[in-house]
Motif scaffolding. Structure first.
Motif, PDB file in Angstrom:
ATOM      1  N   MET A  16       1.342   3.829   0.593  1.00  0.00           N
ATOM      2  CA  MET A  16       1.260   2.464   1.128  1.00  0.00           C
ATOM      3  C   MET A  16       2.528   1.686   0.792  1.00  0.00           C
ATOM      4  O   MET A  16       2.806   1.408  -0.362  1.00  0.00           O
ATOM      5  CB  MET A  16       0.024   1.739   0.578  1.00  0.00           C
ATOM      6  CG  MET A  16      -1.270   2.304   1.117  1.00  0.00           C
ATOM      7  SD  MET A  16      -2.734   1.414   0.556  1.00  0.00           S
ATOM      8  CE  MET A  16      -2.643  -0.044   1.604  1.00  0.00           C
ATOM      9  N   ASP A  35       0.582  -1.295   6.678  1.00  0.00           N
ATOM     10  CA  ASP A  35       0.295  -0.008   7.299  1.00  0.00           C
ATOM     11  C   ASP A  35      -1.039  -0.038   8.019  1.00  0.00           C
ATOM     12  O   ASP A  35      -1.983  -0.690   7.577  1.00  0.00           O
ATOM     13  CB  ASP A  35       0.229   1.091   6.237  1.00  0.00           C
ATOM     14  CG  ASP A  35       1.540   1.278   5.509  1.00  0.00           C
ATOM     15  OD1 ASP A  35       2.506   1.692   6.164  1.00  0.00           O
ATOM     16  OD2 ASP A  35       1.594   1.017   4.295  1.00  0.00           O
ATOM     17  N   LEU A  72      -1.178   5.763   7.733  1.00  0.00           N
ATOM     18  CA  LEU A  72      -1.452   6.357   6.425  1.00  0.00           C
ATOM     19  C   LEU A  72      -2.092   7.735   6.553  1.00  0.00           C
ATOM     20  O   LEU A  72      -1.829   8.620   5.728  1.00  0.00           O
ATOM     21  CB  LEU A  72      -2.331   5.423   5.597  1.00  0.00           C
ATOM     22  CG  LEU A  72      -1.627   4.129   5.181  1.00  0.00           C
ATOM     23  CD1 LEU A  72      -2.624   3.135   4.617  1.00  0.00           C
ATOM     24  CD2 LEU A  72      -0.527   4.422   4.177  1.00  0.00           C
ATOM     25  N   LEU A 104      -9.399   2.923   2.521  1.00  0.00           N
ATOM     26  CA  LEU A 104      -8.815   1.586   2.639  1.00  0.00           C
ATOM     27  C   LEU A 104      -9.881   0.509   2.448  1.00  0.00           C
ATOM     28  O   LEU A 104      -9.625  -0.524   1.821  1.00  0.00           O
ATOM     29  CB  LEU A 104      -8.102   1.418   3.980  1.00  0.00           C
ATOM     30  CG  LEU A 104      -6.797   2.190   4.104  1.00  0.00           C
ATOM     31  CD1 LEU A 104      -6.300   2.161   5.542  1.00  0.00           C
ATOM     32  CD2 LEU A 104      -5.746   1.640   3.164  1.00  0.00           C
ATOM     33  N   ALA A 153      -6.269  -3.928  -2.117  1.00  0.00           N
ATOM     34  CA  ALA A 153      -5.573  -4.124  -0.838  1.00  0.00           C
ATOM     35  C   ALA A 153      -6.296  -5.201  -0.040  1.00  0.00           C
ATOM     36  O   ALA A 153      -7.435  -5.552  -0.340  1.00  0.00           O
ATOM     37  CB  ALA A 153      -5.534  -2.818  -0.052  1.00  0.00           C
ATOM     38  N   TYR A 165      -3.126  -3.078   6.739  1.00  0.00           N
ATOM     39  CA  TYR A 165      -3.498  -3.195   5.336  1.00  0.00           C
ATOM     40  C   TYR A 165      -2.244  -3.310   4.495  1.00  0.00           C
ATOM     41  O   TYR A 165      -1.218  -2.694   4.786  1.00  0.00           O
ATOM     42  CB  TYR A 165      -4.294  -1.966   4.874  1.00  0.00           C
ATOM     43  CG  TYR A 165      -5.690  -1.928   5.433  1.00  0.00           C
ATOM     44  CD1 TYR A 165      -6.760  -2.435   4.707  1.00  0.00           C
ATOM     45  CD2 TYR A 165      -5.941  -1.409   6.692  1.00  0.00           C
ATOM     46  CE1 TYR A 165      -8.049  -2.409   5.212  1.00  0.00           C
ATOM     47  CE2 TYR A 165      -7.225  -1.381   7.216  1.00  0.00           C
ATOM     48  CZ  TYR A 165      -8.272  -1.879   6.461  1.00  0.00           C
ATOM     49  OH  TYR A 165      -9.549  -1.848   6.964  1.00  0.00           O
ATOM     50  N   GLU A 166      -2.361  -4.107   3.438  1.00  0.00           N
ATOM     51  CA  GLU A 166      -1.256  -4.322   2.523  1.00  0.00           C
ATOM     52  C   GLU A 166      -1.815  -4.342   1.103  1.00  0.00           C
ATOM     53  O   GLU A 166      -2.900  -4.887   0.872  1.00  0.00           O
ATOM     54  CB  GLU A 166      -0.588  -5.655   2.854  1.00  0.00           C
ATOM     55  CG  GLU A 166       0.604  -6.004   2.025  1.00  0.00           C
ATOM     56  CD  GLU A 166       1.244  -7.291   2.526  1.00  0.00           C
ATOM     57  OE1 GLU A 166       2.344  -7.205   3.091  1.00  0.00           O
ATOM     58  OE2 GLU A 166       0.643  -8.365   2.356  1.00  0.00           O
ATOM     59  N   ARG A 207       0.029   1.607  -7.771  1.00  0.00           N
ATOM     60  CA  ARG A 207       0.838   2.545  -6.975  1.00  0.00           C
ATOM     61  C   ARG A 207       2.113   2.923  -7.727  1.00  0.00           C
ATOM     62  O   ARG A 207       2.475   4.092  -7.810  1.00  0.00           O
ATOM     63  CB  ARG A 207       1.204   1.915  -5.637  1.00  0.00           C
ATOM     64  CG  ARG A 207       2.089   2.818  -4.771  1.00  0.00           C
ATOM     65  CD  ARG A 207       2.843   2.072  -3.703  1.00  0.00           C
ATOM     66  NE  ARG A 207       3.696   1.057  -4.284  1.00  0.00           N
ATOM     67  CZ  ARG A 207       4.130  -0.015  -3.612  1.00  0.00           C
ATOM     68  NH1 ARG A 207       3.782  -0.202  -2.368  1.00  0.00           N
ATOM     69  NH2 ARG A 207       4.915  -0.886  -4.194  1.00  0.00           N
TER      70      ARG A 207
END
Length: 87
Positions: A26, A30, A35, A50, A59, A72-73, A82
């Motif tokens: 990520m 995205d 992904l 997600l 997220a 999504y972020e 991450r």
């Protein structure tokens, strides 16, 4: 956010191979399709993960009313997790 909560979230992500694979891919905004291609997992599994990230506060979905092409972020805590998994 309390440190123990972050540790619990990190532990939760590390326990799932698919969660680990998807979170490290990520970068920025995205779609589940992006992904899924990057990680090699099915679109179904990627979308489910997600949603789990969203529910756990890792997220956010930037356009939740859309049925397709959702973006999504990672939230700041998701980015920390991450980065810990990458290095």
């Amino acid at each position: 956010m309390p440190e123990q909560n972050n540790i619990n979230k990190l532990s939760w992500v590390k326990r799932g191979k698919q969660r680990r694979e998807i979170i490290v891919h990520m970068d920025g905004q995205d779609t589940p399709t992006d992904l899924a291609k990057k990680s090699g997992y099915s679109l179904n599994n990627t979308s489910r993960i997600l949603n789990e990230f969203r529910r756990k506060g890792l997220a956010k979905c930037l356009n939740p009313k859309e049925k397709t092409g959702r973006l999504y972020e990672l939230k700041p805590v998701g980015k920390l997790i991450r980065d810990k998994l990458r290095y």
